[in-house]
Enzyme design. Structure first.
Site, PDB file in Angstrom:
ATOM      1  N   ASP A 143       1.202  -1.251  -0.407  1.00 18.54           N
ATOM      2  CA  ASP A 143      -0.255   0.387   0.221  1.00 18.54           C
ATOM      3  C   ASP A 143       1.100   1.309  -0.167  1.00 18.54           C
ATOM      4  OD1 ASP A 143      -1.609   1.982   0.542  1.00 18.54           O
ATOM      5  OD2 ASP A 143      -3.419   1.153   2.052  1.00 18.54           O
ATOM      6  N   ARG A 145      -0.256   3.916  -0.404  1.00 18.55           N
ATOM      7  CA  ARG A 145      -0.735   5.594  -0.813  1.00 18.55           C
ATOM      8  C   ARG A 145      -0.152   6.781   0.571  1.00 18.55           C
ATOM      9  NH1 ARG A 145      -6.186   2.213   0.026  1.00 18.55           N
ATOM     10  NH2 ARG A 145      -5.446   1.105   0.545  1.00 18.55           N
TER      11      ARG A 145
END
Length: 234
Positions: A143, A145
């Site tokens: 991930d 982000r």
């Protein structure tokens, strides 16, 4: 110095992420009438969109907020490999009814790895890897982000306390680190499908998403939001 004092001091010393907002305009949609405002992240150059209910939250509650990561395949093409498009529809329906804002976060395709890499990860998944393993095989983060811009946009909009529409506790933790108080996590689980069940099981088992993985069909003329709201109250 107490822990809460330390947290407040840390929040006050945090350097704001550089963002700026444009004009607020009317946005009539299939989900109801909204107002929209584009925001620019001046650190990355990425443009995001805030889509808000024109009405205040009901009952004086904190506004609903959805941080929705861009997903071209799910949001635009209605792909069943993920649940993104259906979560987007669910969130817009609920925000229109209850009051709040959806931040559409661009540049976060495939949990931040980009569209081309997401398709490469899909190929690996078709070869037997799960969504976490596929990213690792590509040498990419599971991930990637960042929610710094999202947190600053919420702050600029005056949304310091929110009810977060998410199944992902990491979003709550990341917002808290950026100074946004999440007073409640509101589930956004939609019925799973045969095509995305393994993907969702991986998110539950390996990424700690709060999922039950029910698979009831949407029926009886109910909207997706009404159906999901009913089943989460059982």
């Amino acid at each position: 110095m107490t822990a809460s004092t330390t947290q407040r001091s840390s929040d006050s010393e945090r350097t704001p992420h550089p963002v700026s907002g444009g004009p607020i305009v009317q946005l009539p949609t299939a989900f109801g009438d909204f107002v929209a405002q584009a925001w620019t992240d001046h650190e990355t150059g990425v443009e995001h969109l805030a889509v808000s209910s024109p009405n205040p939250p009901k009952g004086g509650r904190a506004p609903l907020v959805r941080l929705h990561s861009e997903c071209l395949t799910g949001d635009v093409f209605g792909s069943y490999r993920c649940d993104c498009g259906e979560q987007l529809a669910f969130a817009l329906e609920l925000i229109h009814a209850e009051g709040g804002t959806l931040l559409y976060l661009r540049g976060q395709e495939g949990r931040g790895i980009g569209l081309a890499n997401k398709i490469k990860a899909y190929a690996l998944q078709e070869a037997g890897f799960d969504t976490v393993e596929a990213n690792e095989q590509l040498g990419l983060p599971v991930d990637a982000r960042s929610y710094d811009a999202a947190a600053q946009i919420l702050a600029e909009m005056g949304l310091d306390e929110v009810r977060l529409l998410s199944n992902n506790p990491d979003k709550q933790n990341r917002l808290a680190q950026a100074g946004v108080t999440v007073v409640e996590m509101v589930p956004t689980e939609v019925p799973s499908r045969e095509q995305n069940l393994r993907y969702l099981q991986t998110k539950k088992d390996r990424m700690d998403h709060l999922l039950t993985l029910r698979a009831e069909p949407v029926s009886n003329g109910k909207t997706l939001a009404q159906h999901s709201f009913d089943t989460t109250q059982d």
